[in-house]
Design an enzyme around this catalytic site. Structure first.
Site, short mmCIF file in Angstrom:
data_model
loop_
_atom_site.label_atom_id
_atom_site.label_comp_id
_atom_site.label_asym_id
_atom_site.label_seq_id
_atom_site.Cartn_x
_atom_site.Cartn_y
_atom_site.Cartn_z
N TYR A 1 11.84 -1.73 12.01
CA TYR A 1 11.21 -2.02 10.71
C TYR A 1 11.67 -0.94 9.75
CZ TYR A 1 7.51 -3.61 7.50
OH TYR A 1 6.82 -4.10 6.43
N ARG B 1 4.34 -4.42 7.86
CA ARG B 1 4.20 -5.50 8.83
C ARG B 1 4.49 -5.07 10.27
NH1 ARG B 1 2.93 -10.17 7.52
NH2 ARG B 1 2.66 -10.71 5.33
N TRP C 1 3.66 -7.82 -4.20
CA TRP C 1 4.31 -6.57 -3.82
C TRP C 1 5.51 -6.25 -4.70
CZ3 TRP C 1 1.36 -3.84 -0.79
CH2 TRP C 1 0.53 -4.48 0.15
#
Ligand code: MG
Ligand code: MG
Lengths: 199, 199
Positions: free
Chosen positions: A8, A14, A104
């Site tokens: 990530y 997430r 976002w």
């Protein structure tokens, strides 16, 4: 023993739910944090072009919630019946739906503020009231022990308060649940030692 | 034997996957279709204010995918290992993410067309190429038998073609999979006899 690589960016985002489950279960894994500058080069090799992905013994799983549900099943955090599993899945998806509504990437700060105000004034109370109803005066959302949706609530809470400090102030049982999750020794340890990032 | 009540609007939409699984498994259920005119009255009583919901022996499950995963588990359609379950969950969420990007409620027809064009020109090929890669020359997306993500592909396909007729024309293996799902006798029977709706 299986080997796990979680990929990530250098943020909670997430991947943080998966990291909570790894921490809770004491499972070793590679917590790979890709620099933004390297992402365009790496992106074409990633299934569906989205992070996080997790490699388990050479097999790649994509989608954050599929990854987390897999780990939750390994860790015994998915509930004790298929009905409990479904109730947990439903709460997870409702939290996730709200997360998805957050603008976002809105660059226009005035529009972003307006969209966030609308979300926290109008949508958040529906989510929170229903979550509070589901929790009631129990210790955990579903069943009589902690599950991955309790972790997800704490992960979401930690990010949502960066957008509106007092968003859950009227829901004492939800605040108590967050404290209960953060007091689990393995989670407390992870929170203390994890890389500090804004999101 | 459990009793099931599935409540949604009179459309395929987010209930159709559950209906496929009911049909496939031969499970009796109430297929409740709420009229739009009655929805404002009913809405406050529905957890999280969204349909579909499913009542199983008096317990209400919300969220379409939580409902479908529950039924898929009952019907033996969730894969044969926790790794297969995760791969299926991931594909389901990727299909669902695309569905969520569709500007269903955009009233401005010109803007709607622009958004749909962008979605089908730029996002759909990524989704479809990755789905096609996952399927390869196998009969089903994951493992060696049909699972609920194969059903979901057919459900999504049936709606996406109403938005762009040829959206999957370049992916013969995905078209063949759709045909394979629609040829399952219980599914064929359901498709023939279900209420005809646009979406
Ligand atoms: Mg997702
Ligand atoms: Mg949903």
């Amino acid at each position: 023993m299986s080997t796990y690589k979680l990929s990530y960016f250098n943020m909670r985002g997430r991947a943080e739910l998966a990291r909570y489950i790894f921490a809770y279960a004491g499972i070793q894994y590679d917590d790979i944090r890709i620099e933004w500058v390297n992402w365009p080069t790496i992106k074409p090799s990633i299934p569906f072009l989205h992070l996080p992905v997790m490699e388990v013994d050479g097999v790649i799983i994509h989608q954050s919630l599929a990854i987390s549900r897999y780990l939750a099943r390994e860790a015994g955090l998915v509930g004790k019946s298929i009905l409990e599993q479904a109730q947990i899945d439903a709460l997870v998806d409702s939290l996730n739906d709200f997360t998805t509504l957050i603008p976002w990437n809105e660059k226009d700060e005035i529009l972003k503020k307006k969209l966030l105000d609308d979300l926290f004034d109008n949508e958040a109370p529906v989510l929170l009231q229903n979550l509070a109803n589901q929790l009631g005066n129990k210790d955990w959302f579903v069943g009589d022990s902690v599950t991955w949706v309790d972790f997800y609530w704490d992960v979401c809470f930690t990010t949502f308060i960066t957008l509106r400090q007092d968003f859950a102030a009227n829901y004492p049982n939800l605040l108590a649940l967050k404290d209960r999750v953060e007091a689990i020794p393995e989670i407390a340890e992870w929170i203390k030692n994890r890389p500090q990032t804004v999101l």
